[in-house]
Design a protein around this motif. Structure first.
Motif, PDB file in Angstrom:
ATOM      1  N   HIS A 187       0.843  -1.200   0.000  1.00  0.00           N
ATOM      2  CA  HIS A 187       0.000   0.000   0.000  1.00  0.00           C
ATOM      3  C   HIS A 187       0.876   1.246   0.000  1.00  0.00           C
ATOM      4  O   HIS A 187       1.270   1.744   1.060  1.00  0.00           O
TER       5      HIS A 187
ATOM      6  N   GLU B 177      -8.224   2.174  -3.551  1.00  0.00           N
ATOM      7  CA  GLU B 177      -8.576   2.118  -2.148  1.00  0.00           C
ATOM      8  C   GLU B 177     -10.035   2.510  -1.988  1.00  0.00           C
ATOM      9  O   GLU B 177     -10.444   3.570  -2.440  1.00  0.00           O
TER      10      GLU B 177
ATOM     11  N   HIS C 158      -6.735  -1.873   5.414  1.00  0.00           N
ATOM     12  CA  HIS C 158      -5.430  -1.211   5.313  1.00  0.00           C
ATOM     13  C   HIS C 158      -5.258  -0.210   6.444  1.00  0.00           C
ATOM     14  O   HIS C 158      -6.233   0.355   6.938  1.00  0.00           O
TER      15      HIS C 158
END
Ligand SMILES: [Zn+2]
Length: 246
Positions: free
Chosen positions: A7, A85, A145
């Motif tokens: 990420h 995302e 995340h």
């Protein structure tokens, strides 16, 4: 010892993406998530590089654009390796909450249709996030995340069946709640990430983050779990490979 940074928004950094990767020789590969249609396109362009993979999605801050960007995102998505995302953010509330929920739900379904992992952001919206993942039956593809939940939510999401990804906050001086949650996460359910250019871990808190610092996040998680840094590098890399199969 090698790492994966699943990420990092290289396309949102002021620095040249190649220079950032050159400074991170110990990072095998990275995932660059989009936050809207344009930044998803940029992520896919960066993915020409063999160490870079792209995720395509609309961030909750941008959810008010869902009606106009959904077709474009659905069309681009098969060229990436994940949907993201996506998620909910009731802390900053930059898009209306009902639009955040429908963009999130639709993109979870898209991940399901394409058999891809979903990279999920959550801030101050745990209950709604939980419900949407549960009702869409998508837990087995969700990676939460930059997980910052404490023990109570960590337990609930663990039971739901999602994966967790830890970022800078697990290393912050103020990160006690995050660390108490992280303690409960079994190593085979976790990855580490940077969220470049945000959330730089100490001692670089005030600087823009970069993929090389994923090792500092891994070191913080190693001390929470009471295992070696090497072990964290090994297991989180294996987990990232299993989730994203780049
Ligand atoms: Zn992010």
């Amino acid at each position: 010892m090698t790492w994966i940074d699943p990420h990092c928004h290289l396309q949102l950094s002021d620095e040249d993406p190649q220079a950032l990767l050159d400074r991170a020789p110990e990072v095998d590969w990275v995932v660059v998530p989009g936050i809207d249609l344009e930044t998803s396109r940029q992520a896919l362009a960066l993915a020409e590089d063999e160490r870079i993979h792209a995720a395509v999605g609309l961030h909750p801050h941008e959810a008010s654009k869902w009606e106009s960007e959904r077709d474009g995102i659905a069309k681009l998505a098969p060229s990436g390796i994940a949907i993201g995302e996506i998620g909910l953010d009731y802390y900053r509330d930059l898009s209306p909450r009902d639009q955040q929920r429908s963009a999130f739900r639709d993109q979870l379904v898209l991940a399901e249709e394409l058999d891809m992992p979903a990279v999920v952001h959550c801030r101050d919206a745990f209950a709604d996030l939980f419900e949407l993942i549960e009702t869409t039956g998508t837990a087995d593809r969700v990676v939460l995340h930059c997980w910052t939940g404490g023990p109570r939510w960590t337990k609930r999401f663990l039971a739901l069946g999602v994966m967790f990804s830890f970022a800078g906050p697990v290393a912050f001086e103020t990160g006690d709640t995050v660390r108490r949650g992280a303690e409960l996460v079994p190593p085979n359910r976790a990855t580490v990430e940077t969220d470049t250019p945000y959330l730089s871990p100490p001692p670089f808190r005030k600087e823009a983050n970069e993929p090389a610092r994923v090792a500092l996040v891994g070191a913080a998680l190693a001390s929470v779990w009471g295992v070696s840094i090497d072990e964290v590098a090994h297991i989180t890399s294996a987990n990232a490979t299993r989730i994203y199969h780049p």
